[in-house]
Scaffold this motif. Structure first.
Motif, mmCIF file in Angstrom:
data_model
loop_
_atom_site.group_PDB
_atom_site.id
_atom_site.type_symbol
_atom_site.label_atom_id
_atom_site.label_comp_id
_atom_site.label_asym_id
_atom_site.label_seq_id
_atom_site.Cartn_x
_atom_site.Cartn_y
_atom_site.Cartn_z
ATOM 1 N N VAL A 136 5.083 -16.744 -2.585
ATOM 2 C CA VAL A 136 6.432 -16.934 -2.046
ATOM 3 C C VAL A 136 6.369 -16.842 -0.531
ATOM 4 C CG1 VAL A 136 8.795 -16.063 -1.979
ATOM 5 C CG2 VAL A 136 7.470 -15.944 -4.118
ATOM 6 N N GLU A 137 6.928 -17.851 0.140
ATOM 7 C CA GLU A 137 7.021 -17.835 1.599
ATOM 8 C C GLU A 137 8.484 -18.006 1.987
ATOM 9 O OE1 GLU A 137 5.394 -20.212 5.601
ATOM 10 O OE2 GLU A 137 4.724 -20.806 3.584
ATOM 11 N N VAL A 138 8.954 -17.132 2.868
ATOM 12 C CA VAL A 138 10.340 -17.213 3.327
ATOM 13 C C VAL A 138 10.359 -17.368 4.839
ATOM 14 C CG1 VAL A 138 11.266 -15.876 1.404
ATOM 15 C CG2 VAL A 138 10.536 -14.688 3.492
ATOM 16 N N ASP A 139 11.495 -17.875 5.331
ATOM 17 C CA ASP A 139 11.677 -18.062 6.765
ATOM 18 C C ASP A 139 12.231 -16.770 7.352
ATOM 19 O OD1 ASP A 139 11.960 -19.068 9.268
ATOM 20 O OD2 ASP A 139 13.691 -20.347 8.825
ATOM 21 N N GLY A 140 11.338 -15.896 7.797
ATOM 22 C CA GLY A 140 11.755 -14.612 8.331
ATOM 23 C C GLY A 140 10.903 -13.485 7.783
ATOM 24 N N ASP A 141 11.301 -12.261 8.069
ATOM 25 C CA ASP A 141 10.576 -11.076 7.633
ATOM 26 C C ASP A 141 10.764 -10.895 6.122
ATOM 27 O OD1 ASP A 141 9.314 -8.683 7.312
ATOM 28 O OD2 ASP A 141 10.721 -7.504 8.529
ATOM 29 N N PRO B 236 5.948 -6.647 -9.896
ATOM 30 C CA PRO B 236 4.748 -6.406 -9.079
ATOM 31 C C PRO B 236 4.659 -7.413 -7.934
ATOM 32 C CG PRO B 236 4.212 -6.386 -11.425
ATOM 33 C CD PRO B 236 5.611 -6.919 -11.310
ATOM 34 N N VAL B 237 4.459 -6.940 -6.722
ATOM 35 C CA VAL B 237 4.414 -7.809 -5.550
ATOM 36 C C VAL B 237 3.464 -7.204 -4.521
ATOM 37 C CG1 VAL B 237 6.428 -6.656 -4.544
ATOM 38 C CG2 VAL B 237 5.814 -8.947 -3.765
ATOM 39 N N ARG B 238 2.780 -8.061 -3.801
ATOM 40 C CA ARG B 238 1.920 -7.601 -2.707
ATOM 41 C C ARG B 238 2.028 -8.603 -1.557
ATOM 42 N NH1 ARG B 238 -1.483 -10.216 -6.180
ATOM 43 N NH2 ARG B 238 -3.054 -11.599 -5.279
ATOM 44 N N SER B 239 1.878 -8.083 -0.364
ATOM 45 C CA SER B 239 2.010 -8.899 0.840
ATOM 46 C C SER B 239 0.636 -9.327 1.337
ATOM 47 C CB SER B 239 2.737 -8.096 1.926
ATOM 48 O OG SER B 239 2.805 -8.846 3.124
ATOM 49 N N GLU B 240 0.560 -10.591 1.762
ATOM 50 C CA GLU B 240 -0.688 -11.107 2.348
ATOM 51 C C GLU B 240 -0.314 -12.093 3.447
ATOM 52 O OE1 GLU B 240 -4.195 -13.972 0.786
ATOM 53 O OE2 GLU B 240 -3.994 -12.096 -0.350
ATOM 54 N N GLY B 241 -0.275 -11.596 4.684
ATOM 55 C CA GLY B 241 0.128 -12.442 5.791
ATOM 56 C C GLY B 241 1.590 -12.851 5.651
ATOM 57 N N ARG B 242 1.844 -14.150 5.726
ATOM 58 C CA ARG B 242 3.202 -14.679 5.609
ATOM 59 C C ARG B 242 3.654 -14.814 4.161
ATOM 60 N NH1 ARG B 242 5.694 -17.062 9.701
ATOM 61 N NH2 ARG B 242 6.714 -18.543 8.285
ATOM 62 N N LEU B 243 2.762 -14.527 3.220
ATOM 63 C CA LEU B 243 3.070 -14.761 1.811
ATOM 64 C C LEU B 243 3.298 -13.466 1.053
ATOM 65 C CD1 LEU B 243 0.443 -17.523 0.869
ATOM 66 C CD2 LEU B 243 2.845 -17.840 1.479
ATOM 67 N N LEU C 248 19.627 -11.970 0.689
ATOM 68 C CA LEU C 248 19.157 -11.427 1.963
ATOM 69 C C LEU C 248 19.243 -12.450 3.097
ATOM 70 C CD1 LEU C 248 15.995 -9.556 0.597
ATOM 71 C CD2 LEU C 248 18.062 -8.483 1.532
ATOM 72 N N ARG C 249 19.783 -13.641 2.770
ATOM 73 C CA ARG C 249 19.929 -14.734 3.739
ATOM 74 C C ARG C 249 18.585 -15.143 4.347
ATOM 75 N NH1 ARG C 249 25.217 -15.683 4.733
ATOM 76 N NH2 ARG C 249 26.710 -14.017 4.190
ATOM 77 N N LEU C 250 17.581 -15.206 3.488
ATOM 78 C CA LEU C 250 16.250 -15.662 3.901
ATOM 79 C C LEU C 250 16.047 -17.097 3.405
ATOM 80 C CD1 LEU C 250 14.128 -12.507 2.963
ATOM 81 C CD2 LEU C 250 14.772 -13.249 5.260
#
Length: 313
Positions: free
Chosen positions: A230-235, A249-256, A277-279
């Motif tokens: 998943v990639e979103v426009d923003g934090d 279950p979720v993990r962060s890897e760079g922008r994804l 969240l308006r992303l």
């Protein structure tokens, strides 16, 4: 019937074992022979051609024994060697015609087949020039043409993309796929670049240190995983927190964000959370296994029985 059958095939050079107790069946279609440099790929091809006698074990190619029927095997097969082997002062037409005649075609048929084959590999306009002035890509195409000119049942291609730039590699991979789909010729192609074989091969045989590591269909190796990128426009940190709080279950890897999805409703949950969240949602993409995972995750000598034409390990 499998085109290639090996049983305990072994080749030693003094104290060095290049191929070690290899037992595998390979059927029709395009099969990738994968392994790092020095894994034993070229040695295996030369044994299958009857050019190198095995130290132990046995193998049959198109039903013929590699020890006692090597000449007959080479009549039925085409072979594209890894290293450059073309005479510089001879034209592509002369060379491919010569190779066709060496394979048993009469002169007239050899000339016709050479012209057709050179056209198929994209050398029709350049076929009368001496090969010493050819680029690396053109020389690779000549080597491919001479392997195909006598219409073999099976061709063995040893690192056919070596030395090619990205565009040349794309062209060569396209030709290899056409050999299997349009010409009806089965292919064994070696490479140490897994991504190349993933795109053109029906099945793969992976060897490591001369031993069989895996024999599978390409589709089974690159099957979808239960993970969505998943990639979103923003934090995306707040989105990650919300998913985690909901038990996803979720993990962060760079922008994804890599989100484990149990079922299709997870897609709706991610979409709705991003909207709340308006992303801006840039993409949601189901991830696939990568062939590089074979060398870290797969047990040795596995076989999913899904390789076209049958498989055994």
């Amino acid at each position: 019937m499998a085109l290639i059958q090996t049983e305990g095939l072994t080749k030693r050079f003094g104290s060095f074992t290049a191929v070690d107790q290899l037992s595998v069946d390979v059927g029709t279609g395009v099969t990738g022979l994968v392994g790092a440099n020095g894994a034993g790929k070229s040695t295996l091809l030369k044994m299958l051609l009857g050019l190198l006698p095995p130290t132990e074990g046995s193998a049959r190619v198109t039903g013929l024994d590699i020890v006692t029927e090597g000449a007959a095997i080479r009549e039925r097969l085409g072979y594209m060697p890894e290293h450059d082997c073309l005479p510089p002062d001879v034209s592509a037409t002369e060379f491919v015609v010569h190779m066709a005649r060496m394979s048993g075609l009469p002169t007239t048929s050899a000339r016709e087949r050479a012209a057709d084959t050179l056209r198929h590999v994209g050398l029709h306009e350049e076929r009368y020039r001496p090969m010493g002035g050819y680029s690396t890509g053109m020389r690779q195409r000549v080597k491919l043409a001479q392997a195909l000119v006598h219409d073999p049942a099976l061709v063995l291609l040893d690192e056919p993309t070596n030395g090619l730039d990205p565009a040349g590699r794309e062209d060569m991979l396209g030709l290899i796929r056409r050999i299997g789909t349009e010409f009806g010729i089965s292919v064994i192609v070696t490479s140490h670049l897994l991504g190349e074989l993933e795109r053109v091969c029906d099945g793969i045989v992976v060897i490591d240190g001369g031993r069989l590591l895996r024999h599978s269909s390409t589709a089974s190796v690159t099957a979808q995983t239960p993970v969505v990128a998943v990639e979103v426009d923003g934090d995306h940190s707040e989105l990650a927190r919300r998913l985690s709080d909901a038990g996803v279950p979720v993990r962060s890897e760079g922008r994804l964000l890599h989100v484990d999805v149990a079922d299709e409703t997870a897609y709706d949950f991610v979409r709705d959370a991003a909207a709340d969240l308006r992303l801006g949602l840039v993409r949601m993409e189901r991830q696939r296994h990568r062939m590089t995972e074979i060398f870290t995750d797969a047990p040795r000598a596995t076989d999913d029985h899904a390789t076209p034409g049958g498989a055994r390990a």
